[in-house]
Design a protein around this motif. Structure first.
Motif, PDB file in Angstrom:
ATOM      1  N   LEU A 186     -48.867 -68.116  10.127  1.00 58.01           N
ATOM      2  CA  LEU A 186     -47.525 -68.324  10.672  1.00 58.01           C
ATOM      3  C   LEU A 186     -47.613 -69.356  11.783  1.00 58.01           C
ATOM      4  O   LEU A 186     -48.497 -69.271  12.646  1.00 58.01           O
ATOM      5  CB  LEU A 186     -46.933 -67.025  11.233  1.00 58.01           C
ATOM      6  N   ASP A 187     -46.715 -70.331  11.780  1.00 56.60           N
ATOM      7  CA  ASP A 187     -46.686 -71.383  12.795  1.00 56.60           C
ATOM      8  C   ASP A 187     -45.301 -71.400  13.422  1.00 56.60           C
ATOM      9  O   ASP A 187     -44.293 -71.581  12.723  1.00 56.60           O
ATOM     10  CB  ASP A 187     -47.018 -72.738  12.154  1.00 56.60           C
ATOM     11  N   LEU A 188     -45.237 -71.240  14.760  1.00 52.93           N
ATOM     12  CA  LEU A 188     -43.981 -70.960  15.459  1.00 52.93           C
ATOM     13  C   LEU A 188     -43.500 -72.187  16.233  1.00 52.93           C
ATOM     14  O   LEU A 188     -44.215 -72.722  17.077  1.00 52.93           O
ATOM     15  CB  LEU A 188     -44.164 -69.771  16.402  1.00 52.93           C
ATOM     16  N   HIS A 189     -42.250 -72.595  15.954  1.00 54.04           N
ATOM     17  CA  HIS A 189     -41.657 -73.815  16.509  1.00 54.04           C
ATOM     18  C   HIS A 189     -40.232 -73.562  16.983  1.00 54.04           C
ATOM     19  O   HIS A 189     -39.685 -72.470  16.843  1.00 54.04           O
ATOM     20  CB  HIS A 189     -41.598 -74.906  15.434  1.00 54.04           C
ATOM     21  N   THR A 190     -39.603 -74.664  17.480  1.00 49.41           N
ATOM     22  CA  THR A 190     -38.178 -74.712  17.791  1.00 49.41           C
ATOM     23  C   THR A 190     -37.637 -76.031  17.254  1.00 49.41           C
ATOM     24  O   THR A 190     -38.292 -77.071  17.381  1.00 49.41           O
ATOM     25  CB  THR A 190     -37.940 -74.624  19.304  1.00 49.41           C
ATOM     26  N   THR A 191     -36.434 -76.013  16.689  1.00 48.26           N
ATOM     27  CA  THR A 191     -35.877 -77.225  16.101  1.00 48.26           C
ATOM     28  C   THR A 191     -35.478 -78.228  17.194  1.00 48.26           C
ATOM     29  O   THR A 191     -35.426 -77.924  18.376  1.00 48.26           O
ATOM     30  CB  THR A 191     -34.623 -76.917  15.266  1.00 48.26           C
ATOM     31  N   ASN A 192     -35.162 -79.454  16.744  1.00 49.51           N
ATOM     32  CA  ASN A 192     -34.529 -80.416  17.654  1.00 49.51           C
ATOM     33  C   ASN A 192     -33.453 -81.198  16.927  1.00 49.51           C
ATOM     34  O   ASN A 192     -33.094 -82.289  17.333  1.00 49.51           O
ATOM     35  CB  ASN A 192     -35.567 -81.385  18.254  1.00 49.51           C
ATOM     36  N   GLY A 193     -32.909 -80.631  15.839  1.00 49.92           N
ATOM     37  CA  GLY A 193     -32.040 -81.419  14.985  1.00 49.92           C
ATOM     38  C   GLY A 193     -30.637 -80.881  14.830  1.00 49.92           C
ATOM     39  O   GLY A 193     -29.891 -80.736  15.796  1.00 49.92           O
ATOM     40  N   SER A 194     -30.262 -80.554  13.591  1.00 48.69           N
ATOM     41  CA  SER A 194     -28.873 -80.328  13.215  1.00 48.69           C
ATOM     42  C   SER A 194     -28.263 -79.093  13.877  1.00 48.69           C
ATOM     43  O   SER A 194     -28.948 -78.100  14.138  1.00 48.69           O
ATOM     44  CB  SER A 194     -28.782 -80.175  11.692  1.00 48.69           C
ATOM     45  N   THR A 195     -26.945 -79.189  14.110  1.00 44.42           N
ATOM     46  CA  THR A 195     -26.180 -78.067  14.663  1.00 44.42           C
ATOM     47  C   THR A 195     -25.665 -77.228  13.488  1.00 44.42           C
ATOM     48  O   THR A 195     -24.520 -77.347  13.071  1.00 44.42           O
ATOM     49  CB  THR A 195     -25.007 -78.578  15.523  1.00 44.42           C
ATOM     50  N   HIS A 196     -26.540 -76.360  12.998  1.00 49.15           N
ATOM     51  CA  HIS A 196     -26.255 -75.635  11.764  1.00 49.15           C
ATOM     52  C   HIS A 196     -25.740 -74.229  11.994  1.00 49.15           C
ATOM     53  O   HIS A 196     -25.196 -73.618  11.080  1.00 49.15           O
ATOM     54  CB  HIS A 196     -27.511 -75.572  10.896  1.00 49.15           C
ATOM     55  N   VAL A 278     -46.084 -69.728   6.715  1.00 48.30           N
ATOM     56  CA  VAL A 278     -44.688 -69.553   7.126  1.00 48.30           C
ATOM     57  C   VAL A 278     -44.426 -70.425   8.350  1.00 48.30           C
ATOM     58  O   VAL A 278     -45.157 -70.361   9.339  1.00 48.30           O
ATOM     59  CB  VAL A 278     -44.378 -68.076   7.469  1.00 48.30           C
ATOM     60  N   LEU A 279     -43.379 -71.225   8.262  1.00 51.07           N
ATOM     61  CA  LEU A 279     -42.881 -72.000   9.401  1.00 51.07           C
ATOM     62  C   LEU A 279     -41.709 -71.255  10.019  1.00 51.07           C
ATOM     63  O   LEU A 279     -40.790 -70.834   9.314  1.00 51.07           O
ATOM     64  CB  LEU A 279     -42.429 -73.384   8.929  1.00 51.07           C
ATOM     65  N   SER A 280     -41.727 -71.109  11.344  1.00 53.47           N
ATOM     66  CA  SER A 280     -40.611 -70.513  12.077  1.00 53.47           C
ATOM     67  C   SER A 280     -40.044 -71.560  13.026  1.00 53.47           C
ATOM     68  O   SER A 280     -40.786 -72.181  13.785  1.00 53.47           O
ATOM     69  CB  SER A 280     -41.086 -69.289  12.868  1.00 53.47           C
ATOM     70  N   GLU A 281     -38.724 -71.744  12.965  1.00 51.21           N
ATOM     71  CA  GLU A 281     -38.048 -72.729  13.817  1.00 51.21           C
ATOM     72  C   GLU A 281     -36.850 -72.063  14.491  1.00 51.21           C
ATOM     73  O   GLU A 281     -35.784 -71.937  13.891  1.00 51.21           O
ATOM     74  CB  GLU A 281     -37.574 -73.920  12.978  1.00 51.21           C
ATOM     75  N   SER A 282     -37.019 -71.619  15.733  1.00 48.81           N
ATOM     76  CA  SER A 282     -35.874 -71.060  16.444  1.00 48.81           C
ATOM     77  C   SER A 282     -34.849 -72.168  16.699  1.00 48.81           C
ATOM     78  O   SER A 282     -35.191 -73.356  16.762  1.00 48.81           O
ATOM     79  CB  SER A 282     -36.314 -70.404  17.755  1.00 48.81           C
ATOM     80  N   TYR A 283     -33.602 -71.779  16.832  1.00 49.72           N
ATOM     81  CA  TYR A 283     -32.494 -72.740  16.928  1.00 49.72           C
ATOM     82  C   TYR A 283     -32.389 -73.261  18.356  1.00 49.72           C
ATOM     83  O   TYR A 283     -32.142 -72.508  19.291  1.00 49.72           O
ATOM     84  CB  TYR A 283     -31.201 -72.060  16.489  1.00 49.72           C
ATOM     85  N   VAL A 284     -32.552 -74.556  18.503  1.00 51.92           N
ATOM     86  CA  VAL A 284     -32.725 -75.172  19.811  1.00 51.92           C
ATOM     87  C   VAL A 284     -31.541 -74.942  20.752  1.00 51.92           C
ATOM     88  O   VAL A 284     -31.722 -74.903  21.972  1.00 51.92           O
ATOM     89  CB  VAL A 284     -32.990 -76.688  19.633  1.00 51.92           C
ATOM     90  N   TYR A 285     -30.336 -74.752  20.215  1.00 47.90           N
ATOM     91  CA  TYR A 285     -29.161 -74.687  21.072  1.00 47.90           C
ATOM     92  C   TYR A 285     -28.812 -73.272  21.504  1.00 47.90           C
ATOM     93  O   TYR A 285     -27.875 -73.082  22.285  1.00 47.90           O
ATOM     94  CB  TYR A 285     -27.969 -75.341  20.362  1.00 47.90           C
TER      95      TYR A 285
END
Length: 549
Positions: A186-196, A278-285
């Motif tokens: 598992l690799d844990l990240h945060t996005t920097n892109g779309s307002t989804h 598994v990629l995890s990307e918490s929502y940056v906003y």
């Protein structure tokens, strides 16, 4: 003390840095170590973990710190959790500390019994300690400390380093994959892109040339986790971005696209070893405590699924390995040199039209548009070629190449161990592209061409003598990690050692290099030469989206 949602602190247990500073700071490497060591004093089971033969520190001397929590049951599944590879994305670092504390407190008993965990909360140790409130100002951050740097001290993005393994951090990880051999990463990240509008996005391995049934099983894991979290009120979806990027009311979204199929990425690399990722990307906003809480919930859901399905996971891995071995008994093996996005489904999205402050942070919404869009969250291979029985690498490059191949866990033999009766094939180049600017500190080299029985020699070019062939490194492809060997060694691969510059002295000759031309440093060993793929132009190769984490 301001407890973060879901942490459930008990008296006498240590607090994470955000908890004890009322969310004003994120943790440094030393503070992570202090927290984990305090946990060790509170309950048995947690131990420092060091892979055999792995580097102990980064280039600047920052320690590479991981911990292992062995499962209490008779046959626990091994899982590795990586956080802070991009040290401006700190949520995973804090969430995994909370999870380990909860496991030691007796919570999540099924996980404690059925999983054997190794966790590395501060993988990018240099970036972790380079805290600055000016970094990533568009996300709500701890006001006192800010967050760390994306790259390491040498300016390398560690999430692009898995194949060339230039950083000690990467060589640590490769050693861990051999020593601990997790079934899933598992690799844990945060996005920097779309307002989804999703609370978190995620992705399975989407790796070029990996075992397709295993990739499908990897996706099944995340689809089922997504449905579970949706039922619990937490909306998630596959990681990606709207098309066009940065949509406007005049140019609204028309599709959703995921990231990249290259194995240089940590989420993709394990699939070439027949493992899950598994990629995890918490929502940056979302707010900082919400991002930590969302990451914690997602990781726990994934771990819960893995604990429940550990027998099925092991069976899928065994079958993927057997398919690769069996393929060599059936005839020529083909692998793709490139990939293209694949439509997987149509899915519902909320497109948020944001209100932002002067730093780019989302402070409100002008509105939301509900859309059903084609979702390109998979890949299919193209430009298939026949894989040779193996590759020979010029013995002159052995001091550089051999340690790297061994770090990847590949079986490397002497050239005289190559199978008899198979032709030695020479690469005939039909095109090349040297990148106009450096990427990861390298002016990368894309080569097109095919393997032929006869070399095309330049005047005075050095030739391969029989003794050179016998002294060369021989890397067979019918070994368990043969897929990985192909993408590292075939010069047409855009993640090969040739692409990443390890053979530049032989392959890129400038005006100031006046000597006689060297020979091509890689040979293929049978089967018969295959034609060049129909499409190997630069445009056919998948570009890397600028927003991939």
């Amino acid at each position: 003390m301001m407890a973060l949602a879901g942490t459930g602190l008990l008296a006498g247990w240590p607090e994470t840095v955000p908890e004890r500073t009322h969310l004003q700071r994120t943790s440094t490497v030393a503070e992570v170590r202090a927290f984990m060591e305090d946990l060790r004093q509170r309950a048995p089971g947690l131990e420092p973990y060091r892979p055999k033969g792995a580097p102990r520190a980064t280039e600047t001397g920052k320690p590479l710190l991981a911990w292992r929590l062995k499962g209490k049951g008779p046959d626990p599944l091994r899982v590795y959790v990586n956080a802070n590879i991009h040290a401006g994305e700190v949520e995973g670092k804090e969430a995994i500390q909370q999870i380990i504390r909860e496991l030691l407190q007796g919570k999540h008993p099924a996980l404690r019994r059925n999983l054997d965990l190794v966790v590395m909360p501060a993988y990018n140790a240099d970036g972790t300690d380079a805290l600055d409130p000016a970094i990533r100002p568009w996300q709500p951050n701890p006001s006192e400390s800010g967050v760390g740097r994306r790259e390491n001290a040498l300016g390398l993005d560690l999430n692009r380093d898995l194949m060339k393994a230039a950083a000690p951090n990467t060589r640590w990880l490769l050693a861990m994959l051999q020593d601990f051999d997790p079934a899933a990463v598992l690799d844990l990240h945060t996005t920097n892109g779309s307002t989804h509008g999703f609370h978190l996005t995620h992705g399975p391995a989407c790796t070029l040339g990996a075992d397709e049934p295993l990739l499908a099983f990897n996706r099944k894991l995340l689809v089922e986790v997504r449905e579970q979290l949706k039922a619990e009120g937490m909306p998630t979806y596959d990681y990606g971005n709207f098309v066009p990027y940065g949509p406007t009311p005049e140019k609204p979204p028309t599709a959703w696209e995921t990231y990249d199929a290259h194995p240089r990425l940590l989420t993709n690399y394990p699939a070439l070893r027949n493992r899950l990722a598994v990629l995890s990307e918490s929502y940056v906003y979302r707010s900082w405590p919400d991002r930590i809480s969302d990451t914690r919930r997602f990781v726990l859901a994934c771990l819960g699924w893995m604990a429940e399905h550990r027998g099925e996971i092991r069976a899928q891995i065994r079958e993927a390995q057997a398919r690769w071995v069996g393929a060599w008994a059936k005839g020529p093996v083909t692998l793709p040199l490139s990939a293209k996005l694949k439509l997987v489904e149509r899915a519902a999205f909320d497109w948020v039209d944001p209100i932002r402050d002067e730093k780019g942070r989302l402070t409100g919404e002008k509105g939301r548009t509900h859309l059903e869009l084609p979702s390109f969250v998979g890949f299919e291979g193209q430009d298939f070629v026949t894989a040779p029985a193996g590759y020979l690498v010029d013995p002159a490059f052995a001091p550089t190449v051999l340690p790297l191949l061994q770090a990847h866990g590949l079986k490397v033999l002497k050239g005289d161990a190559r199978p008899g009766g198979l032709a030695v094939l020479h690469f005939q180049e039909t095109g090349r592209k040297v990148s106009p600017s450096a990427y990861q500190g390298v002016f990368t080299l894309e080569l097109q061409g095919s393997w032929k029985a006869e070399p095309v020699l330049k005047k005075l070019q050095q030739v391969w003598a029989p003794a050179d062939l016998d002294r060369a490194l021989y890397i067979p492809l019918d070994q368990p990690l043969g897929r990985l060997a192909f993408y590292l060694l075939d010069p047409r691969s855009t993640d090969s050692l040739a692409y990443w510059g390890l053979f530049h002295s032989a392959l890129i000759r400038g005006n100031g290099m006046w000597g006689e031309p060297p020979r091509f440093p890689i040979l293929a060993v049978g089967p018969a030469a295959s034609p060049a793929p129909a499409s190997t132009s630069t445009s056919a190769r998948l570009p890397e989206p600028r927003t991939q984490e």
